[in-house]
Scaffold this active site. Structure first.
Site, PDB file in Angstrom:
ATOM      1  CD  GLU A   1      -6.544   7.992  54.475  1.00  0.00           C
ATOM      2  OE1 GLU A   1      -5.388   7.557  54.408  1.00  0.00           O
ATOM      3  OE2 GLU A   1      -6.897   8.879  55.285  1.00  0.00           O
TER       4      GLU A   1
ATOM      5  CG  ASP B   1      -1.936   5.719  53.739  1.00  0.00           C
ATOM      6  OD1 ASP B   1      -1.057   4.845  53.603  1.00  0.00           O
ATOM      7  OD2 ASP B   1      -1.898   6.600  54.631  1.00  0.00           O
TER       8      ASP B   1
ATOM      9  CD  GLU C   1      -0.945  10.067  57.019  1.00  0.00           C
ATOM     10  OE1 GLU C   1      -1.598  11.132  56.924  1.00  0.00           O
ATOM     11  OE2 GLU C   1      -1.471   8.939  56.972  1.00  0.00           O
TER      12      GLU C   1
END
Length: 275
Positions: free
Chosen positions: A156, A191, A253
């Site tokens: 990530e 993300d 998240e």
């Protein structure tokens, strides 16, 4: 929680999972599993399972009827050089490898298919090139261990505002590492919150790397609250994800702006995005 296909176009079915570090924080951690299931989630993720014995977590998952989607490799305490991972820090090879092995043990015990190997912050006094070379070598090693364990790993890129100095600086760089060292063993955790802050152009970027994206996470900047509270055009973004045939989970998240369950209304409002 699903978004159904509609019309003549081939679209995916959304699978949202609850990140138990961020959601249901009104409750003690072990009570969050049942709360997530009661709210309609079929899966959960959380970064650090290591404060609990794996059999305890496995029992909570089983009793709630949940799938463990994702865990992270161990990280250091807040304020320490390893607070965002160890993979890029020269001289910590032994500690890094022990952390990967521990992560794989938990992933196997929890039937969790994805292990996020957290990259880390380039240490003061260490050149970025040296730290990046350390990172690539460590990810290559981790990929081999994961292959033997039957677990896949994801990488990530985190935004520079919240995590200055993080070793991965873009989705392109993360994808290049995954391609170079991982083959079919290493993918991306994309993300949208981090991507919006650092790079923007969410749909184009997602489409560019979609074959390598194995996990998605959502939160809305600038406040990192639930989708619909900030600046991202989620209807268009989720439609693009649906139309790509994305087969993975979408991790929630984010920090709820209010009470967790009340904030889940965004799922219903954007459910039609795939139609």
């Amino acid at each position: 929680m699903h978004a159904a296909a509609g019309g003549g176009r081939k679209v995916t079915t959304f699978r949202f999972d609850a990140n138990l570090k961020w959601l249901f924080t009104e409750l003690e951690f072990e009570a969050r599993f049942d709360a997530a299931a009661a709210a309609g989630f079929a899966g959960v993720e959380f970064p650090s399972p290591y404060g609990y014995a794996a059999p305890v977590l496995r029992r909570r998952l089983r009793d709630a009827g949940l799938t463990q989607v994702l865990i992270n490799t161990p990280m250091g305490a807040p304020g320490t050089p390893t607070r965002s991972g160890l993979a890029c820090i020269p001289g910590l090879d032994g500690e890094f490898r022990a952390g990967v092995e521990r992560g794989l043990e938990y992933a196997t015990a929890l039937d969790c298919e994805l292990l996020h190997v957290v990259g880390g912050i380039v240490p003061d006094g260490v050149g970025r090139d040296r730290a990046f070379a350390c990172y690539v070598a460590n990810i290559a090693w981790a990929a081999e261990q994961a292959r033997e364990a039957g677990v896949r790993i994801v990488l990530e890129a985190q935004n520079k505002r919240d995590c200055p100095g993080f070793v991965l600086q873009s989705q392109e760089q993360a994808a290049a590492v995954a391609e170079a060292v991982g083959g079919d063993q290493v993918g991306l955790l994309l993300d949208f919150y981090h991507l919006q802050i650092d790079e923007g152009d969410l749909i184009r970027t997602y489409r560019r790397f979609q074959e390598r994206v194995w996990h998605l996470q959502v939160a809305d900047p600038p406040g990192r609250h639930e989708p619909g509270t900030g600046e991202i055009g989620w209807r268009a973004v989720l439609r693009a994800v649906a139309e790509s045939g994305y087969p993975g989970w979408i991790g929630c998240e984010y920090a709820p702006a209010g009470e967790t369950v009340a904030g889940l209304d965004w799922v219903r409002r954007f459910r039609g995005a795939a139609a």
